[in-house]
Scaffold this active site. Structure first.
Site, PDB file in Angstrom:
ATOM      1  N   CYS A   1     -28.752  23.281  24.965  1.00 43.60           N
ATOM      2  CA  CYS A   1     -29.938  22.474  25.072  1.00 43.60           C
ATOM      3  C   CYS A   1     -29.981  21.142  25.599  1.00 43.60           C
ATOM      4  CB  CYS A   1     -29.974  22.395  23.400  1.00 43.60           C
ATOM      5  SG  CYS A   1     -31.299  21.359  22.566  1.00 43.60           S
TER       6      CYS A   1
ATOM      7  N   LYS B   1     -33.097  -6.318  -9.307  1.00 41.47           N
ATOM      8  CA  LYS B   1     -33.190  -4.823  -9.120  1.00 41.47           C
ATOM      9  C   LYS B   1     -32.412  -4.348  -7.789  1.00 41.47           C
ATOM     10  CE  LYS B   1     -37.045  -1.413  -9.850  1.00 41.47           C
ATOM     11  NZ  LYS B   1     -36.403  -0.539  -8.760  1.00 41.47           N
TER      12      LYS B   1
ATOM     13  N   ASP C   1     -30.708  -2.012  -5.291  1.00 43.51           N
ATOM     14  CA  ASP C   1     -31.631  -0.620  -4.575  1.00 43.51           C
ATOM     15  C   ASP C   1     -30.297   0.155  -4.363  1.00 43.51           C
ATOM     16  OD1 ASP C   1     -33.351   0.900  -3.379  1.00 43.51           O
ATOM     17  OD2 ASP C   1     -33.443  -0.403  -1.505  1.00 43.51           O
TER      18      ASP C   1
ATOM     19  N   ARG D   1     -30.307  10.851 -12.422  1.00 43.05           N
ATOM     20  CA  ARG D   1     -31.474  10.641 -12.871  1.00 43.05           C
ATOM     21  C   ARG D   1     -32.310  12.127 -13.018  1.00 43.05           C
ATOM     22  NH1 ARG D   1     -36.797   9.231 -11.725  1.00 43.05           N
ATOM     23  NH2 ARG D   1     -37.944   8.196 -13.537  1.00 43.05           N
TER      24      ARG D   1
ATOM     25  N   CYS E   1     -29.383  21.732  15.928  1.00 43.73           N
ATOM     26  CA  CYS E   1     -29.896  22.706  16.850  1.00 43.73           C
ATOM     27  C   CYS E   1     -28.189  23.209  17.048  1.00 43.73           C
ATOM     28  CB  CYS E   1     -30.636  22.208  18.097  1.00 43.73           C
ATOM     29  SG  CYS E   1     -30.414  23.579  19.306  1.00 43.73           S
TER      30      CYS E   1
ATOM     31  N   CYS F   1     -35.388  24.445  17.328  1.00 42.98           N
ATOM     32  CA  CYS F   1     -35.207  23.323  18.219  1.00 42.98           C
ATOM     33  C   CYS F   1     -36.416  23.005  19.049  1.00 42.98           C
ATOM     34  CB  CYS F   1     -34.224  23.285  18.911  1.00 42.98           C
ATOM     35  SG  CYS F   1     -33.955  22.145  20.116  1.00 42.98           S
TER      36      CYS F   1
ATOM     37  N   GLU G   1     -32.684  -9.667 -14.295  1.00 44.73           N
ATOM     38  CA  GLU G   1     -31.822  -9.197 -13.573  1.00 44.73           C
ATOM     39  C   GLU G   1     -32.377  -8.618 -12.270  1.00 44.73           C
ATOM     40  OE1 GLU G   1     -30.765  -5.560 -15.717  1.00 44.73           O
ATOM     41  OE2 GLU G   1     -29.936  -7.035 -17.436  1.00 44.73           O
TER      42      GLU G   1
ATOM     43  N   PHE H   1       2.159   1.885  -3.274  1.00 41.38           N
ATOM     44  CA  PHE H   1       1.257   2.304  -4.082  1.00 41.38           C
ATOM     45  C   PHE H   1       1.142   3.937  -3.995  1.00 41.38           C
ATOM     46  CE2 PHE H   1      -3.404   3.227  -5.187  1.00 41.38           C
ATOM     47  CZ  PHE H   1      -3.281   2.858  -6.615  1.00 41.38           C
TER      48      PHE H   1
ATOM     49  N   LYS I   1     -41.522  -6.997  -7.697  1.00 34.48           N
ATOM     50  CA  LYS I   1     -40.908  -6.396  -6.326  1.00 34.48           C
ATOM     51  C   LYS I   1     -41.099  -7.707  -5.236  1.00 34.48           C
ATOM     52  CE  LYS I   1     -39.704  -2.063  -6.455  1.00 34.48           C
ATOM     53  NZ  LYS I   1     -40.287  -1.016  -5.674  1.00 34.48           N
TER      54      LYS I   1
ATOM     55  N   CYS J   1     -35.309  23.695  22.835  1.00 34.79           N
ATOM     56  CA  CYS J   1     -34.961  24.905  23.386  1.00 34.79           C
ATOM     57  C   CYS J   1     -35.379  26.087  22.478  1.00 34.79           C
ATOM     58  CB  CYS J   1     -33.239  24.894  23.526  1.00 34.79           C
ATOM     59  SG  CYS J   1     -32.376  24.938  21.967  1.00 34.79           S
TER      60      CYS J   1
ATOM     61  N   LYS K   1     -36.744  -7.910 -18.790  1.00 33.18           N
ATOM     62  CA  LYS K   1     -36.510  -7.314 -19.835  1.00 33.18           C
ATOM     63  C   LYS K   1     -36.526  -8.323 -21.062  1.00 33.18           C
ATOM     64  CE  LYS K   1     -33.331  -4.297 -17.545  1.00 33.18           C
ATOM     65  NZ  LYS K   1     -32.095  -3.782 -17.444  1.00 33.18           N
TER      66      LYS K   1
ATOM     67  N   ASP L   1       0.832  -1.285  -0.119  1.00 29.99           N
ATOM     68  CA  ASP L   1       0.011   0.018   0.127  1.00 29.99           C
ATOM     69  C   ASP L   1       0.764   1.242  -0.029  1.00 29.99           C
ATOM     70  OD1 ASP L   1      -2.129  -1.772   0.040  1.00 29.99           O
ATOM     71  OD2 ASP L   1      -2.580  -1.125   2.414  1.00 29.99           O
TER      72      ASP L   1
ATOM     73  N   TYR M   1     -27.348  -1.419 -18.542  1.00 32.12           N
ATOM     74  CA  TYR M   1     -28.134  -0.808 -19.778  1.00 32.12           C
ATOM     75  C   TYR M   1     -27.079  -0.086 -20.687  1.00 32.12           C
ATOM     76  CZ  TYR M   1     -32.311   1.005 -21.920  1.00 32.12           C
ATOM     77  OH  TYR M   1     -33.450   1.451 -22.921  1.00 32.12           O
TER      78      TYR M   1
HETATM   79  S1  IVH Z   1     -33.409  -1.230 -16.191  1.00 33.07           S
HETATM   80  C1  IVH Z   1     -35.904   1.854 -18.942  1.00 33.07           C
HETATM   81  N1  IVH Z   1     -32.104  -2.642 -14.579  1.00 33.07           N
HETATM   82  O1  IVH Z   1     -34.830   0.820 -11.133  1.00 33.07           O
HETATM   83  C2  IVH Z   1     -35.558   0.987 -17.776  1.00 33.07           C
HETATM   84  N2  IVH Z   1     -33.130  -0.797 -13.851  1.00 33.07           N
HETATM   85  O2  IVH Z   1     -37.493   1.701 -11.345  1.00 33.07           O
HETATM   86  C3  IVH Z   1     -33.984   1.078 -17.363  1.00 33.07           C
HETATM   87  N3  IVH Z   1     -32.743  -0.428 -11.193  1.00 33.07           N
HETATM   88  O3  IVH Z   1     -34.149   3.736 -12.490  1.00 33.07           O
HETATM   89  C4  IVH Z   1     -33.966   0.377 -15.932  1.00 33.07           C
HETATM   90  N4  IVH Z   1     -31.819  -2.467 -11.084  1.00 33.07           N
HETATM   91  O4  IVH Z   1     -32.307   2.972 -11.138  1.00 33.07           O
HETATM   92  C5  IVH Z   1     -32.776  -1.702 -14.661  1.00 33.07           C
HETATM   93  N5  IVH Z   1     -31.042  -4.457 -13.306  1.00 33.07           N
HETATM   94  C6  IVH Z   1     -31.971  -3.144 -13.392  1.00 33.07           C
HETATM   95  C7  IVH Z   1     -31.860  -2.426 -12.206  1.00 33.07           C
HETATM   96  C8  IVH Z   1     -32.704  -0.977 -12.716  1.00 33.07           C
HETATM   97  C9  IVH Z   1     -32.256  -1.374 -10.411  1.00 33.07           C
HETATM   98  C10 IVH Z   1     -33.541   0.805 -10.999  1.00 33.07           C
HETATM   99  C11 IVH Z   1     -32.944   2.004 -11.932  1.00 33.07           C
HETATM  100  C12 IVH Z   1     -34.139   2.658 -12.666  1.00 33.07           C
HETATM  101  C13 IVH Z   1     -35.236   2.130 -11.642  1.00 33.07           C
HETATM  102  C14 IVH Z   1     -36.550   1.772 -12.275  1.00 33.07           C
END
Ligand code: IVH
Length: 668
Positions: A431, A116, A118, A137, A425, A407, A114, A37, A313, A410, A289, A34, A227
């Site tokens: 306080c 989703k 978070d 976004r 505060c 607050c 895929e 580096f 979901k 206070c 998709k 490290d 994407y």
């Molecule tokens: S595809 C046109 N793939 O979910 C659609 N989105 O509710 C393009 N997200 O804004 C999105 N995992 O931030 C896609 N495997 C995934 C995702 C994903 C999370 C989020 C993304 C998007 C939101 C849509």
């Protein structure tokens, strides 16, 4: 150095650092220490400062940040960033499949599944293979230009290598904080007495919008992409896009799979329902998709979302209940936490009456109103959270919640620090919850360890006017304590004994107990070791503080401000008079021999048998000293593998003996 020489050197260092970064972050391997580096990177930073025009577009120095952005510029997305339709049941997914089948006539089709993720969606623009923009976004049409912050994310490529790179393309993905990075961050915050963050997603989102990119770099954000957009990309399916992204060096989660039928989609959903908990980040569903890009085009978009994709979901256990009121709590640092007071409801076996609302932004995001019916969930968090409002049950006359401006304890007007979501505060000294909070911090186990004193007693002591600061604890008498509710001979003696024993707590614990902002347990230890006593620390200048290990600008400034304050000085002097430890008691090194007495060493490179810290310990315990740089005074350079050539040359030139690991062992 001439510009021509500098150009060459900048190129050499950039290639080298990029190589080591790549090894470390993509292949999880290291070839240098490290320290080495850091040296390479520092050389590059220095040269780039001298010759800014020679900085390469993919310079690895961008990873460590350093730029300050006051206002993020707004950028219009070339392709709007749409959201996805949500489904919560098999039936809804089957309906989606039917719509797809209808939209495509008789054509056969397949899905690509895929998870989703978070996190926070991000758009990455590449021109001629170079990352030129990272945009949030925003409202989907325009977002914020957060390029400098995005560049600190190690697995977002700054430059794409390869032959078939389109002139311009856009990659969409999700920026997130892994569970481990999030926990680590919270552990550090807890240590310095800062409010911990409630969830990783909001923290990632806040981090992306921080003004100081060096701080963003420290947060260790991550990114998954999913994407690829652009003209003439020479791909026909989403699967090809994904494999292209992988080939170009993007970070794609290896959790995707093709699914020939909607039943196969269900298999995918079921197979990840439990397994997803072992992933490094939170996921809340599956994105489905259509694989063929031509078919995606055929299906097109609605105003809000694509018709060729949908999200499913996973069910989090959720209950609907009514929001009665919002209460505001004040923490030790003055941070305000809004809390939802709910009509009690049973959720996962426990009755929930309150839920965290985190901060003003969250209330605004939820568009919360008193009397609303809200959904509460126990997600990855310990405290339940309000996830959404049931708008169908909203009272038409209700008004948005106006966040408090003063607050609740206070009455002092609240302030908001730059880049932070919380309100504070500022009435630190007057306080009540801040005062009692500081005493609670002072007596905690990691600090003065007075376990006979609890939160309730502290409140009473404060209300009776007996204790307003930690120093007051040491003036308490038997008669004072007899005024406390339920305190008898035994409990009084116990408490006095606990307070008395805390006088023995070592200097580093006392320093931590004082609750100086940003001085956590670890920093307190470093400061104690470096300055040895409180007087030296209190008279230290900003510059001399920066010389202490692990002390950056923020800590140095905080310590200086603390020391300047008259009340703090008075408090310290009272604590000194009370007999607390304000001088470091150095731990005696268990000396093993005198073999290395008066000999100095520099350790460099990687070793077979020992870690660097172990070597350091060994040298010290045999009477030697460890230095950081090679100079004429140095006796030995202890050289491991991959030691930098410059160091070796310098040592040779100065006649410093170079030792191998084996030779070193023989000396002992
Ligand atoms: S595809 C046109 N793939 O979910 C659609 N989105 O509710 C393009 N997200 O804004 C999105 N995992 O931030 C896609 N495997 C995934 C995702 C994903 C999370 C989020 C993304 C998007 C939101 C849509």
């Amino acid at each position: 150095m001439t510009p021509t020489e500098a150009k060459k050197e900048i190129e050499r260092l950039s290639v080298l650092v990029n190589h080591h970064n790549n090894l470390y972050y993509q292949k999880h391997k290291t070839e240098i220490s490290d320290y080495e580096f850091d040296q390479l990177l520092a050389q590059l930073v220095k040269l780039e400062e001298q010759f800014p025009e020679l900085r390469l577009p993919d310079s690895p120095t961008q990873r460590v940040g350093g730029t300050i952005t006051k206002n993020f510029e707004t950028v219009v997305h070339q392709y709007p960033m749409l959201s996805l339709g949500n489904t919560y049941s098999q039936e809804e997914l089957i309906d989606f499949d039917k719509r797809v089948a209808k939209g495509l006539g008789n054509e056969s089709y397949e899905y690509f599944c895929e998870l989703k993720f978070d996190g926070v969606s991000i758009s990455l623009i590449y021109e001629n293979g170079i990352l030129t923009k990272g945009v949030t976004r925003g409202d989907g049409v325009r977002g914020d230009d957060v390029t400098t912050n995005v560049k600190t994310i190690r697995n977002v490529p700054l430059k794409i290598k390869g032959k078939d790179i389109p002139e311009r393309f856009e990659v969409r993905g999700e920026v997130f904080l892994s569970r481990s990075a999030f926990n680590q961050l919270n552990k550090e915050r807890e240590d310095i007495g800062e409010e911990i963050y409630a969830n990783a997603r909001n923290t990632a989102s806040g981090s992306l919008k921080m003004q100081n990119s060096a701080e963003v770099a420290r947060r260790k954000l991550d990114c998954y992409v999913y994407y690829l957009l652009g003209e003439n990309l020479a791909i026909e399916t989403h699967a090809e896009a994904i494999s292209k992204l992988e080939k170009w060096g993007f970070n794609v989660s290896a959790t995707y799979a093709k699914a020939g039928t909607i039943d196969k989609v269900f298999d995918y959903i079921n197979s990840w329902e439990k397994k997803r908990m072992d992933l490094p980040l939170e996921t809340d569903g599956v994105v489905i998709k259509i694989n063929s890009l031509l078919q995606q085009k055929k299906l097109g978009f609605t105003a809000k979302s694509p018709r060729w994709a949908i999200s499913y979901k996973y069910k989090a256990e959720s209950q609907s209940t009514q929001l009665k009121a919002v209460a505001y709590q004040v923490g030790r640092t003055g941070a305000i936490t809004p809390v939802a007071e709910l009509q009690p409801v049973l959720l996962s076996g426990t009755t929930v009456k309150r839920a965290s609302l985190h901060n003003a932004n969250e209330i605004e995001r939820l568009d919360l109103r008193i009397g609303d019916f809200v959904f509460v969930e126990k997600g990855g968090e310990i405290i339940p959270k309000v996830t959404a409002v049931d708008l169908s049950l909203r009272d038409k006359k209700s008004k948005p919640i106006t966040y408090i401006t003063a607050c609740p304890e206070c009455g002092t007007p609240l302030i908001r620090h730059e880049g932070e979501a919380a309100h504070y505060c500022p009435n630190e000294k007057g306080c009540a919850p801040q005062i009692t909070g500081r005493i609670e911090h002072f007596i905690q186990r990691k600090a003065m360890d007075i376990d006979s004193l609890g939160e309730k007693t502290i409140k009473q002591l404060y209300q009776l006017g007996l204790v307003k600061s930690p120093a007051d604890l040491y003036d308490l008498t038997k008669d004072d304590l007899a005024r406390l509710e339920g305190f008898k001979e035994l409990s009084i003696n116990n408490l006095l004994k606990g307070i008395d024993e805390s006088r023995k707590a070592p200097f580093e614990a006392v320093l931590f107990a004082l609750g100086i902002r940003y001085v956590g347990k670890t920093v307190a230890e470093k400061l104690a070791n470096h300055f040895k006593n409180m007087d030296a620390l209190m008279s230290a200048t900003y510059e001399s503080l920066l010389e202490a290990p692990e002390v950056g600008e923020k800590i140095a400034e905080s310590v200086v401000n603390f020391s300047k304050d008259k009340d703090h000085r008075k408090e310290i002097s009272r604590l000194q008079q009370a007999g607390l430890q304000f001088t470091l008691v150095e731990k005696k090194q268990n000396k093993l021999s005198n073999a290395l007495d008066n000999k100095s060493f520099v350790i460099s490179g990687v070793f077979e048998k020992y870690g660097r810290d172990e070597l350091k310990e060994l040298i010290l315990s045999h009477g030697g000293r460890v230095l950081s740089g090679v100079s004429g005074q140095l006796d030995y350079l202890l050289a491991g593998d991959n030691m930098g050539p410059a160091k070796r040359q310098k040592a040779e030139k100065l006649g410093v003996k170079i030792l191998s690991e084996k030779e070193f062992e023989q000396m002992l």
